[in-house]
Design an enzyme around this catalytic site. Structure first.
Site, PDB file in Angstrom:
ATOM      1  N   ASP A  85      77.103  36.308  53.192  1.00  0.00           N
ATOM      2  CA  ASP A  85      78.153  35.309  53.008  1.00  0.00           C
ATOM      3  C   ASP A  85      77.517  33.958  53.274  1.00  0.00           C
ATOM      4  OD1 ASP A  85      80.633  34.087  52.665  1.00  0.00           O
ATOM      5  OD2 ASP A  85      81.306  34.496  54.706  1.00  0.00           O
ATOM      6  N   CYS A 105      81.915  37.572  50.279  1.00  0.00           N
ATOM      7  CA  CYS A 105      82.238  36.177  49.988  1.00  0.00           C
ATOM      8  C   CYS A 105      82.890  36.133  48.616  1.00  0.00           C
ATOM      9  CB  CYS A 105      80.968  35.323  50.008  1.00  0.00           C
ATOM     10  SG  CYS A 105      81.205  33.605  49.507  1.00  0.00           S
ATOM     11  N   ASN A 106      84.094  35.588  48.546  1.00  0.00           N
ATOM     12  CA  ASN A 106      84.784  35.518  47.264  1.00  0.00           C
ATOM     13  C   ASN A 106      84.071  34.584  46.292  1.00  0.00           C
ATOM     14  OD1 ASN A 106      87.046  36.113  49.447  1.00  0.00           O
ATOM     15  ND2 ASN A 106      87.752  36.943  47.492  1.00  0.00           N
ATOM     16  N   THR A 107      83.616  33.431  46.780  1.00  0.00           N
ATOM     17  CA  THR A 107      82.950  32.466  45.905  1.00  0.00           C
ATOM     18  C   THR A 107      81.676  33.050  45.318  1.00  0.00           C
ATOM     19  OG1 THR A 107      83.863  30.587  47.124  1.00  0.00           O
ATOM     20  CG2 THR A 107      81.897  30.173  45.793  1.00  0.00           C
ATOM     21  N   CYS A 110      89.980  34.456  50.675  1.00  0.00           N
ATOM     22  CA  CYS A 110      88.689  34.009  51.221  1.00  0.00           C
ATOM     23  C   CYS A 110      88.412  34.868  52.438  1.00  0.00           C
ATOM     24  CB  CYS A 110      88.735  32.528  51.593  1.00  0.00           C
ATOM     25  SG  CYS A 110      87.284  31.930  52.502  1.00  0.00           S
ATOM     26  N   HIS A 159      86.844  34.349  55.108  1.00  0.00           N
ATOM     27  CA  HIS A 159      87.039  33.676  56.401  1.00  0.00           C
ATOM     28  C   HIS A 159      88.480  33.820  56.901  1.00  0.00           C
ATOM     29  CE1 HIS A 159      83.158  31.703  55.685  1.00  0.00           C
ATOM     30  NE2 HIS A 159      83.207  31.250  56.917  1.00  0.00           N
TER      31      HIS A 159
END
Length: 261
Positions: free
Chosen positions: A7, A70-72, A177, A179
């Site tokens: 991530d 990590c979505n991004t 997300c 996080h």
């Protein structure tokens, strides 16, 4: 068994803790580059380059699978990661849990970074999985950064701002997300309406942990004897678990494991 997770920062803690619960005997490699956060506003090419660097650092430790927690990075870099690392190293991406969130009929809200909110990627998932369920996309500026730095006042402000944009009749919230999963209960409290049952939250940590085990042909064994292996990589260098990680239950769970030598 060794499972690696990557991530930009400590968003990988939720999936790492999920792996730890399913397979306490698995060694973990946590690879991130918090100095380059946030990844959301970066170009897709930049995100891909940074994700490849973080993934290569993890792959050097010869894990059995790599979770892109990590979505991004999953949106922009997953094809490049798989092209370079598979089939030798299975790569498991993270997708917002839209499909299970609409099972109850909605309405549903998706909390995500401003860069992801309204993106073609997220809109495509909504079209594919939401059907006739009403879905509201809620941008959460600053929330991932606040969680990364365990900045309590900033977390409270970001959650309150997103809750104010969330329709009062929402019955499920997708945490778009990784996080956000670290402050899930604070989000649940912020969106709960008086006299109504708690809102269901849908993260991705448990699903990606289970998928990683399936990809390597392993079964959950939550009663297995705990392993001692925890390798933390920050910017490709071996390090200790960041102090901010210990502000969260997931980080505390992992921090109870002796670092790998």
């Amino acid at each position: 068994m060794k499972i690696a997770l990557m991530d930009s920062g400590i968003g990988l803690l939720a999936a790492a803790a999920a792996v730890r619960r399913l397979r306490p005997d698995a060694d973990l490699v946590l690879s991130s580059d918090p100095g380059s956060m946030p990844w959301g506003p970066r170009t897709p090419e930049d995100v891909t380059a940074r994700a490849l660097d973080v993934a290569r650092a993890a792959a050097a430790h010869r894990p059995d699978a790599l979770i892109v927690a990590c979505n991004t990075a999953s949106v922009h870099a997953l094809p490049a990661l798989r092209a370079e690392l598979e089939p030798a190293l299975p790569v498991i991406g993270t997708v917002p849990a839209i499909k299970p969130s609409v099972a109850g009929g909605g309405p549903v809200a998706i909390w995500a970074t401003p860069a992801t909110t309204g993106s073609p990627y997220q809109r495509g998932l909504i079209r594919e999985f939401a059907g006739s369920v009403a879905v509201t996309e809620v941008p959460c500026p600053g929330l991932a950064d606040a969680v990364e730095h365990a900045d309590e006042p900033a977390i409270d402000r970001a959650i309150a701002a997103a809750a104010a944009l969330t329709p009062r009749d929402v019955r499920a919230v997708v945490l778009g997300c990784t996080h956000y999963e670290l402050v899930a209960e604070r989000i649940r409290a912020a969106v709960r309406q008086p006299g109504m049952s708690p809102v269901e939250l849908h993260g991705s940590a448990g699903a990606v942990a289970a998928q990683a085990l399936r990809r390597i042909g392993a079964e959950p064994a939550p009663s297995a004897e705990s392993a001692d292996g925890l390798t933390v990589l920050l910017g490709g260098r071996t390090a200790e678990l960041p102090e901010t990680a210990l502000a969260y239950a997931e980080g505390q769970l992992l921090g109870a494991v002796s670092p790998a030598r």
